[in-house]
Design a protein around this motif. Structure first.
Motif, PDB file in Angstrom:
ATOM      1  N   THR A 249     -16.224  -1.659   3.682  1.00  0.00           N
ATOM      2  CA  THR A 249     -17.510  -1.788   3.899  1.00  0.00           C
ATOM      3  C   THR A 249     -17.475  -2.864   4.994  1.00  0.00           C
ATOM      4  O   THR A 249     -18.285  -1.759   5.905  1.00  0.00           O
ATOM      5  CB  THR A 249     -18.381  -2.617   3.073  1.00  0.00           C
ATOM      6  OG1 THR A 249     -18.278  -1.639   1.779  1.00  0.00           O
ATOM      7  CG2 THR A 249     -19.856  -2.656   3.370  1.00  0.00           C
ATOM      8  N   GLY A 250     -16.869  -2.749   5.663  1.00  0.00           N
ATOM      9  CA  GLY A 250     -16.041  -4.382   6.606  1.00  0.00           C
ATOM     10  C   GLY A 250     -14.329  -3.857   7.047  1.00  0.00           C
ATOM     11  O   GLY A 250     -14.308  -3.326   6.149  1.00  0.00           O
TER      12      GLY A 250
ATOM     13  N   SER B 107     -21.681   0.136  15.762  1.00  0.00           N
ATOM     14  CA  SER B 107     -22.947   0.036  14.431  1.00  0.00           C
ATOM     15  C   SER B 107     -22.139  -1.272  13.971  1.00  0.00           C
ATOM     16  O   SER B 107     -23.060  -2.228  13.050  1.00  0.00           O
ATOM     17  CB  SER B 107     -22.552   0.567  12.944  1.00  0.00           C
ATOM     18  OG  SER B 107     -21.334  -0.070  12.453  1.00  0.00           O
ATOM     19  N   CYS B 108     -21.920  -2.440  14.741  1.00  0.00           N
ATOM     20  CA  CYS B 108     -21.938  -3.632  14.327  1.00  0.00           C
ATOM     21  C   CYS B 108     -22.628  -4.741  14.870  1.00  0.00           C
ATOM     22  O   CYS B 108     -23.078  -4.783  15.963  1.00  0.00           O
ATOM     23  CB  CYS B 108     -20.438  -4.929  14.326  1.00  0.00           C
ATOM     24  SG  CYS B 108     -21.103  -6.378  14.667  1.00  0.00           S
TER      25      CYS B 108
ATOM     26  N   ALA C 160     -15.443   1.534  13.155  1.00  0.00           N
ATOM     27  CA  ALA C 160     -14.235   1.662  12.171  1.00  0.00           C
ATOM     28  C   ALA C 160     -14.812   2.197  10.732  1.00  0.00           C
ATOM     29  O   ALA C 160     -14.209   2.729   9.684  1.00  0.00           O
ATOM     30  CB  ALA C 160     -12.585   1.753  12.665  1.00  0.00           C
ATOM     31  N   ALA C 161     -15.439   0.844  11.118  1.00  0.00           N
ATOM     32  CA  ALA C 161     -15.742   0.582   9.290  1.00  0.00           C
ATOM     33  C   ALA C 161     -16.722   1.978   8.276  1.00  0.00           C
ATOM     34  O   ALA C 161     -16.870   2.327   9.133  1.00  0.00           O
ATOM     35  CB  ALA C 161     -16.651  -0.533   9.140  1.00  0.00           C
TER      36      ALA C 161
ATOM     37  N   PHE D 150       0.045  -4.427   6.450  1.00  0.00           N
ATOM     38  CA  PHE D 150      -0.109  -3.559   4.978  1.00  0.00           C
ATOM     39  C   PHE D 150      -1.816  -3.342   5.899  1.00  0.00           C
ATOM     40  O   PHE D 150      -2.482  -3.878   6.262  1.00  0.00           O
ATOM     41  CB  PHE D 150      -0.032  -4.396   3.755  1.00  0.00           C
ATOM     42  CG  PHE D 150       0.936  -4.653   3.509  1.00  0.00           C
ATOM     43  CD1 PHE D 150       1.852  -4.300   3.283  1.00  0.00           C
ATOM     44  CD2 PHE D 150       1.693  -5.716   4.069  1.00  0.00           C
ATOM     45  CE1 PHE D 150       3.859  -4.340   3.134  1.00  0.00           C
ATOM     46  CE2 PHE D 150       2.799  -6.163   4.123  1.00  0.00           C
ATOM     47  CZ  PHE D 150       3.622  -5.448   3.382  1.00  0.00           C
ATOM     48  N   LEU D 151      -2.133  -1.939   5.063  1.00  0.00           N
ATOM     49  CA  LEU D 151      -3.805  -0.532   5.522  1.00  0.00           C
ATOM     50  C   LEU D 151      -3.939  -0.567   4.387  1.00  0.00           C
ATOM     51  O   LEU D 151      -3.363   0.765   4.191  1.00  0.00           O
ATOM     52  CB  LEU D 151      -3.137   0.123   6.575  1.00  0.00           C
ATOM     53  CG  LEU D 151      -4.034   0.174   7.911  1.00  0.00           C
ATOM     54  CD1 LEU D 151      -4.874  -0.766   8.014  1.00  0.00           C
ATOM     55  CD2 LEU D 151      -3.905   1.569   8.678  1.00  0.00           C
ATOM     56  N   GLY D 152      -5.062  -0.730   4.285  1.00  0.00           N
ATOM     57  CA  GLY D 152      -5.911  -0.520   3.169  1.00  0.00           C
ATOM     58  C   GLY D 152      -7.077  -0.105   2.933  1.00  0.00           C
ATOM     59  O   GLY D 152      -8.298  -0.585   3.987  1.00  0.00           O
ATOM     60  N   GLY D 153      -8.187  -0.259   1.864  1.00  0.00           N
ATOM     61  CA  GLY D 153      -9.186  -0.826   1.805  1.00  0.00           C
ATOM     62  C   GLY D 153      -9.932   0.917   2.225  1.00  0.00           C
ATOM     63  O   GLY D 153      -8.961   1.796   1.894  1.00  0.00           O
ATOM     64  N   GLY D 154     -11.338   0.839   0.568  1.00  0.00           N
ATOM     65  CA  GLY D 154     -11.726   2.755   0.843  1.00  0.00           C
ATOM     66  C   GLY D 154     -11.167   4.090   2.109  1.00  0.00           C
ATOM     67  O   GLY D 154     -11.364   4.862   1.331  1.00  0.00           O
ATOM     68  N   VAL D 155     -12.193   3.667   2.982  1.00  0.00           N
ATOM     69  CA  VAL D 155     -11.844   3.925   3.927  1.00  0.00           C
ATOM     70  C   VAL D 155     -10.226   4.765   4.178  1.00  0.00           C
ATOM     71  O   VAL D 155     -10.009   6.183   4.326  1.00  0.00           O
ATOM     72  CB  VAL D 155     -11.725   4.046   5.823  1.00  0.00           C
ATOM     73  CG1 VAL D 155     -11.826   4.928   6.766  1.00  0.00           C
ATOM     74  CG2 VAL D 155     -13.674   3.154   4.984  1.00  0.00           C
ATOM     75  N   ILE D 156      -9.088   3.630   4.443  1.00  0.00           N
ATOM     76  CA  ILE D 156      -8.298   4.270   4.228  1.00  0.00           C
ATOM     77  C   ILE D 156      -7.782   5.183   3.568  1.00  0.00           C
ATOM     78  O   ILE D 156      -7.156   6.530   3.269  1.00  0.00           O
ATOM     79  CB  ILE D 156      -6.639   2.960   4.956  1.00  0.00           C
ATOM     80  CG1 ILE D 156      -7.560   2.635   6.230  1.00  0.00           C
ATOM     81  CG2 ILE D 156      -5.469   3.662   4.725  1.00  0.00           C
ATOM     82  CD1 ILE D 156      -7.334   3.141   7.141  1.00  0.00           C
ATOM     83  N   THR D 157      -7.930   4.541   2.353  1.00  0.00           N
ATOM     84  CA  THR D 157      -7.675   5.618   0.825  1.00  0.00           C
ATOM     85  C   THR D 157      -8.242   6.335   0.487  1.00  0.00           C
ATOM     86  O   THR D 157      -7.344   7.601   0.201  1.00  0.00           O
ATOM     87  CB  THR D 157      -8.073   4.389  -0.872  1.00  0.00           C
ATOM     88  OG1 THR D 157      -7.573   2.960  -0.267  1.00  0.00           O
ATOM     89  CG2 THR D 157      -7.314   4.394  -1.657  1.00  0.00           C
ATOM     90  N   ALA D 158      -9.237   6.643   1.097  1.00  0.00           N
ATOM     91  CA  ALA D 158      -9.995   8.387   0.723  1.00  0.00           C
ATOM     92  C   ALA D 158      -9.075   9.001   1.833  1.00  0.00           C
ATOM     93  O   ALA D 158      -9.786   9.954   1.900  1.00  0.00           O
ATOM     94  CB  ALA D 158     -11.418   8.137   1.034  1.00  0.00           C
TER      95      ALA D 158
END
Ligand code: ADP
Ligand code: ZN
Length: 304
Positions: free
Chosen positions: A135-136, A172-173, A184-185, A231-239
């Motif tokens: 989300t961020g 969009s910030c 990118a979020a 290390f790179l993760g989060g909802g966007v990267i995972t999907a």
């Protein structure tokens, strides 16, 4: 045992765990107004602490901005936030009140980074970056085993980055327009594409734009702190795992050979997913609590 609270934008998670990171209990509370949510969290903590359990510390991993400077009179207070009612709330004081244990506080992403250091993919690394694109955009930049901090916690997700030539979308910030988070979020992807991210084709040009913005942020992080791994993760990267090769390629193209290191030469092993997955969030405050309790007290006494 250690207790933790992860304060999130939509939910808060109370966690009870061993110093080895084994989660013993987990209870969720919706994030509503602080007058509603904080008493609910205190009720959970009260039950745990009241049951005669040997709990050595409380960690709080909070959404930002939050004052994490121990020397500040505002330590433990939430800063200016659009979340209704939360600005100025003394979360550390309210939650720690009456528990008689050390209270440790940091941001949610710094907590998750320290959890990866203690129990996950960052084990043994003293210098690394933990990046989440959800989300961020959040970054836990760990240098010498600790999150970088000065008068406050870092906010690398809001750094400004070079744009792809010809791309003039405003971003969009609400504060900066086209900072990394604004490009990118998850909400930025939805705002730019006008559709749910899960419906965007894998080969849509938007992924290059998103990956480029993230790679630009990593360029700056590499030059700032020379982390040994990212290390790179989060909802966007995972999907959207197709972002990994784009980000690695764009990072190397951007650095253009200026920084030479064995780490960067093996880019597939340099920009990698974290390992704790959904446990990184709840284990974040436990990692913070563990850092405040002397190791000797955390040692498990073997049975005679
Ligand atoms: P949070 O950042 O709130 O802790 P997550 O890391 O799970 O949560 O990220 C949530 C974000 O992931 C949302 O903003 C959403 O837009 C984004 N997201 C969810 N599904 C997809 C998808 N299929 N592709 C790209 N982004 C997605
Ligand atoms: Zn911003």
């Amino acid at each position: 045992m250690l207790a933790g609270v992860e304060l999130g934008g939509t939910k808060c998670v109370c966690v009870l765990a061993t110093p080895d990171g084994e989660i013993l209990a987990e209870e969720r509370v919706d994030t509503l107004a602080p007058e509603v949510t904080l008493p609910q969290i205190k009720a959970v903590l009260g039950r745990w602490f009241g049951a005669g359990r040997p709990i050595g510390g409380l960690g709080i991993a909070s959404f930002g901005p939050v004052d994490v400077d121990r020397a500040s009179p505002r330590w433990g207070h939430i800063g200016q936030t659009p979340k209704p009612g939360w600005a100025g709330i003394a979360v550390a004081q309210e939650l720690g009140d009456g528990l008689c244990v050390p209270v440790t506080l940091d941001t949610d992403v710094n907590g998750a980074a320290l959890a990866e250091l203690r129990w996950g993919a960052a084990a043994g690394l003293q210098d690394f970056a933990y990046v989440t694109i959800g989300t961020g955009v959040g970054v836990g930049l760990i240098v010498g085993g600790k999150p970088i901090a000065g008068f406050g916690h870092s906010e690398l997700g809001h750094m400004r980055v070079a744009r792809v030539a010809g791309d003039t979308w405003e971003g969009s910030c609400p504060y900066h327009g086209d900072c990394v988070e604004g490009l990118a979020a998850g909400p930025a992807i939805i705002a730019r594409s006008g559709m749910r991210a899960s419906l965007i084709a894998l080969d849509d040009p938007i992924w290059h734009l998103v990956g480029h913005a993230i790679a630009q942020m990593l360029h700056n992080i590499v030059l700032t702190a020379t982390p040994r791994r990212i290390f790179l993760g989060g909802g966007v990267i995972t999907a959207q795992p197709q972002l990994f090769p784009i980000i690695r390629r764009e990072l190397q193209a951007s650095l253009n050979g200026y920084v030479s290191s064995a780490e960067l030469d093996r880019i597939e092993e340099y920009v990698v997913p974290p390992s704790l997955g959904t446990r990184a969030g709840p284990l974040g405050p436990i990692a913070l609590a563990a850092a405040s309790v002397p190791r000797s007290l955390l040692q498990v006494v073997p049975a005679a």
